[in-house]
Design a protein around this motif. Structure first.
Motif, short mmCIF file in Angstrom:
data_model
loop_
_atom_site.label_atom_id
_atom_site.label_comp_id
_atom_site.label_asym_id
_atom_site.label_seq_id
_atom_site.Cartn_x
_atom_site.Cartn_y
_atom_site.Cartn_z
N ARG A 100 0.82 -1.22 0.00
CA ARG A 100 0.00 0.00 0.00
C ARG A 100 0.84 1.26 0.00
NH1 ARG A 100 -2.80 -3.41 3.83
NH2 ARG A 100 -4.56 -4.39 2.75
N ALA A 101 2.12 1.12 0.33
CA ALA A 101 3.01 2.28 0.19
C ALA A 101 3.25 2.60 -1.28
CB ALA A 101 4.34 2.00 0.89
N LEU A 102 3.07 1.60 -2.16
CA LEU A 102 3.23 1.80 -3.60
C LEU A 102 1.95 2.28 -4.26
CD1 LEU A 102 5.32 -1.15 -5.11
CD2 LEU A 102 5.90 1.28 -5.06
N THR A 103 0.81 1.68 -3.86
CA THR A 103 -0.46 1.98 -4.52
C THR A 103 -1.62 1.61 -3.60
OG1 THR A 103 -1.92 1.41 -6.38
CG2 THR A 103 -0.37 -0.28 -5.64
N PRO A 104 -2.71 2.37 -3.66
CA PRO A 104 -3.90 1.97 -2.90
C PRO A 104 -4.65 0.81 -3.55
CG PRO A 104 -4.35 3.98 -4.10
CD PRO A 104 -2.89 3.69 -4.30
N LEU A 105 -4.32 0.53 -4.82
CA LEU A 105 -5.02 -0.51 -5.57
C LEU A 105 -4.34 -1.85 -5.31
CD1 LEU A 105 -5.72 1.38 -8.91
CD2 LEU A 105 -7.24 1.06 -6.93
N VAL A 106 -4.66 -2.46 -4.18
CA VAL A 106 -4.10 -3.74 -3.76
C VAL A 106 -5.24 -4.72 -3.56
CG1 VAL A 106 -2.78 -4.97 -2.00
CG2 VAL A 106 -2.14 -2.62 -2.63
N GLU A 107 -5.21 -5.81 -4.28
CA GLU A 107 -6.23 -6.86 -4.15
C GLU A 107 -5.58 -8.09 -3.51
OE1 GLU A 107 -9.10 -9.72 -6.91
OE2 GLU A 107 -8.39 -7.80 -7.72
N GLY A 108 -5.82 -8.26 -2.22
CA GLY A 108 -5.26 -9.41 -1.53
C GLY A 108 -6.00 -10.67 -1.87
N LEU A 109 -5.26 -11.72 -2.22
CA LEU A 109 -5.85 -13.02 -2.53
C LEU A 109 -5.74 -13.97 -1.34
CD1 LEU A 109 -4.40 -13.49 -6.13
CD2 LEU A 109 -6.57 -12.44 -5.45
N SER A 110 -4.74 -13.76 -0.51
CA SER A 110 -4.51 -14.57 0.68
C SER A 110 -3.49 -13.81 1.52
CB SER A 110 -3.99 -15.96 0.30
OG SER A 110 -2.75 -15.87 -0.37
N LEU A 111 -3.02 -14.42 2.60
CA LEU A 111 -2.03 -13.75 3.44
C LEU A 111 -0.73 -13.46 2.70
CD1 LEU A 111 -2.31 -15.72 6.83
CD2 LEU A 111 -3.20 -13.44 6.31
N ASP A 112 -0.43 -14.26 1.67
CA ASP A 112 0.88 -14.18 1.03
C ASP A 112 0.84 -13.82 -0.43
OD1 ASP A 112 -0.37 -16.56 0.39
OD2 ASP A 112 1.48 -17.71 0.30
N GLU A 113 -0.28 -13.28 -0.91
CA GLU A 113 -0.41 -13.11 -2.35
C GLU A 113 -1.34 -11.94 -2.65
OE1 GLU A 113 -1.77 -15.93 -6.14
OE2 GLU A 113 -2.15 -16.58 -4.07
N ALA A 114 -0.98 -11.11 -3.65
CA ALA A 114 -1.82 -9.97 -3.99
C ALA A 114 -1.53 -9.49 -5.40
CB ALA A 114 -1.61 -8.83 -3.00
N PHE A 115 -2.53 -8.83 -5.99
CA PHE A 115 -2.36 -8.07 -7.22
C PHE A 115 -2.23 -6.59 -6.87
CE2 PHE A 115 -4.80 -11.65 -9.17
CZ PHE A 115 -3.86 -12.03 -10.13
N LEU A 116 -1.34 -5.89 -7.57
CA LEU A 116 -1.18 -4.45 -7.40
C LEU A 116 -1.34 -3.79 -8.76
CD1 LEU A 116 0.53 -5.82 -5.03
CD2 LEU A 116 1.88 -3.72 -5.02
N ASP A 117 -2.09 -2.69 -8.83
CA ASP A 117 -2.25 -1.93 -10.06
C ASP A 117 -1.42 -0.65 -9.95
OD1 ASP A 117 -3.04 -0.41 -12.24
OD2 ASP A 117 -5.11 -1.10 -12.16
N LEU A 118 -0.36 -0.56 -10.76
CA LEU A 118 0.52 0.61 -10.76
C LEU A 118 0.36 1.44 -12.03
CD1 LEU A 118 3.81 -0.99 -9.36
CD2 LEU A 118 1.99 0.15 -8.12
N SER A 119 -0.79 1.29 -12.69
CA SER A 119 -1.00 1.96 -13.98
C SER A 119 -0.91 3.47 -13.89
CB SER A 119 -2.36 1.56 -14.55
OG SER A 119 -2.49 0.16 -14.64
N ALA A 120 -1.28 4.03 -12.75
CA ALA A 120 -1.30 5.49 -12.61
C ALA A 120 0.03 6.07 -12.15
CB ALA A 120 -2.41 5.90 -11.64
N ASP A 121 1.04 5.24 -11.98
CA ASP A 121 2.34 5.69 -11.48
C ASP A 121 3.31 5.86 -12.65
OD1 ASP A 121 4.92 5.89 -10.41
OD2 ASP A 121 4.44 4.63 -8.69
N PRO A 122 3.63 7.11 -13.03
CA PRO A 122 4.52 7.32 -14.19
C PRO A 122 5.89 6.69 -13.99
CG PRO A 122 3.43 9.38 -13.57
CD PRO A 122 3.16 8.40 -12.48
N GLY A 123 6.43 6.77 -12.77
CA GLY A 123 7.74 6.19 -12.52
C GLY A 123 7.74 4.68 -12.69
N ALA A 124 6.69 4.02 -12.18
CA ALA A 124 6.58 2.58 -12.33
C ALA A 124 6.41 2.19 -13.79
CB ALA A 124 5.41 2.05 -11.49
N ARG A 125 5.66 2.97 -14.52
CA ARG A 125 5.44 2.66 -15.95
C ARG A 125 6.74 2.79 -16.73
NH1 ARG A 125 0.30 2.14 -17.46
NH2 ARG A 125 0.86 2.48 -19.63
#
Length: 399
Positions: free
Chosen positions: A92-117
């Protein structure tokens, strides 16, 4: 799809890695979490154990046959949740768009971050380093234009991998992969496709849809889309859990009614504690009971009002379990038992009109707080609400 940047982050052999992290003597040894007792099931296996063919969901007896030198450990869910919370803070320090699938797994959407892109691999590597620095754990990351390909990329990069699949590189990445890596393709479908000489994503992608329909029916359009790398699902942050549960499989069939009552109370208290830890309440309590012939009894009952109180959940769980027991004839036997909290909603923190501190409900809430504080400090199982602990072989937390 071209304007999205999705990460799939997966902690490598999470439970087993935590055990090796906390006990350096286990480093390099085959560690197997779960699988205790005669009927326990493996929750996680270190990569050292996987070399022997041990994997999650495998019966513990089979794991011991394959890996007699394995170190079998009981799960420590409180510790796993503690480290998972730190990892998700990194997400969540990278993006608010975090979809947790379990304790150890998640999707992150960094589409809006120019530096990440501009520098996706550097961004992902920085995240991996931060997770390792804060927890000592290793994460594999897949980077792609969508969730399906990102998940494939992280899986193929394990262990300790970082795989980036660009929009331009989709076909080169996907085409050589075997068809069984497609979501929803099991052994039977794989066999049909292979008999038709469709063995890879590329071969499937080139197959005319009418021919594919004749082989797999209504799955054809979905499989063709996945083979092309089409997946338009959004990353959905902070998904609310649909239920919270725990279940136990016994070493030996349970044959004692009072022991079942104690176990149901124990599990109901655990589920209530997890509700409170997530600031949730439930409207419905359910039980799952399985006999040795694998017949499963499942019943549920609504609470008078939403609750996270141990006694409220316990009364219903014990009542439903007793109903099952009375229907079983002279010699009931039980292989598995579970308690589930359903119809969850956020706990607003407001007490009802008749739940002040001097009422039974208010005193129950005070006791719950004391028990929660003891669990937080000393772990599960040290203190209980005036009940004896039932015997059990393995505890298998649910989601």
């Amino acid at each position: 799809m071209a304007d999205r940047l999705i990460l799939h982050v997966d902690l490598d052999a999470f439970y087993a890695s935590v055990e090796q992290l906390d006990n350096p003597e286990l480093q390099g040894r085959p560690v197997i979490v779960g699988g205790l007792g005669g009927r326990g099931v493996v929750s996680a296996a270190s990569y050292e154990a996987r070399r022997f063919g041990v994997h999650s969901a495998m019966p513990g007896a089979r794991a011991r046959q394959l890996c007699p030198e394995g170190v079998f450990l009981a799960p420590r869910m409180a510790r796993y949740r503690e480290l998972s919370a730190i990892v998700f803070d990194c997400f969540r320090a990278l993006t608010p768009l975090v979809e947790g699938l379990s304790l150890d797994e998640a999707f992150l959407d960094l589409s809006a971050d120019p530096g990440a892109r501009e520098h996706p691999k550097a961004c992902a590597q920085g995240l991996r380093e931060q997770i390792r620095a804060r927890t000592g754990l290793v994460a594999s990351v897949g980077i792609a234009p969508n969730k399906f390909v990102a998940k494939l990329a992280s899986d193929l990069g394990k262990p300790d991998g970082l795989v980036h699949v660009s929009e331009a590189g989709l076909r080169a990445f996907l085409d050589p992969l075997p068809v069984e890596r497609l979501w929803g393709v099991g052994e039977a479908t794989t066999a049909r496709l292979r008999r038709a000489d469709i063995r890879s994503f590329g071969a499937l992608r080139r197959t005319p849809e009418p021919r594919l329909r004749a082989l797999v029916g209504r799955q054809a359009p979905r499989l063709l889309a996945l083979a092309r790398g089409d997946d338009h699902r959004a990353v959905t942050p902070e998904r609310t859990a649909r239920s919270i549960s725990t279940e136990r499989t016994f070493d030996r069939d349970l044959k004692d009614r009072s022991e079942l009552q104690t176990l149901m109370a124990d599990m109901a208290e655990q589920v209530a504690a997890r509700l409170r830890s997530k600031s949730l309440q439930c409207r419905t309590v359910a039980v799952k009971l399985r006999s040795p012939d694998f017949r499963t009894f499942s019943r549920q009952q609504s609470l008078g009002q939403p609750s996270d109180a141990g006694p409220a959940l316990r009364r219903i769980a014990q009542s439903l379990a007793d109903e099952w027991w009375r229907q079983q004839g002279p010699r009931p036997r039980l292989r598995l038992a579970g308690v589930v909290a359903r119809d969850l909603l956020e706990n607003t923190g407001q007490m009802g009109l008749f739940t002040g501190r001097d009422t039974a409900a208010g005193k129950d809430r005070d006791t719950d707080r004391l028990l929660d504080a003891a669990r937080e400090r000393f772990g599960e199982g040290l203190l209980r609400r005036g009940m004896a602990r039932g015997k059990r072989s393995d505890s298998e937390p649910g989601v």
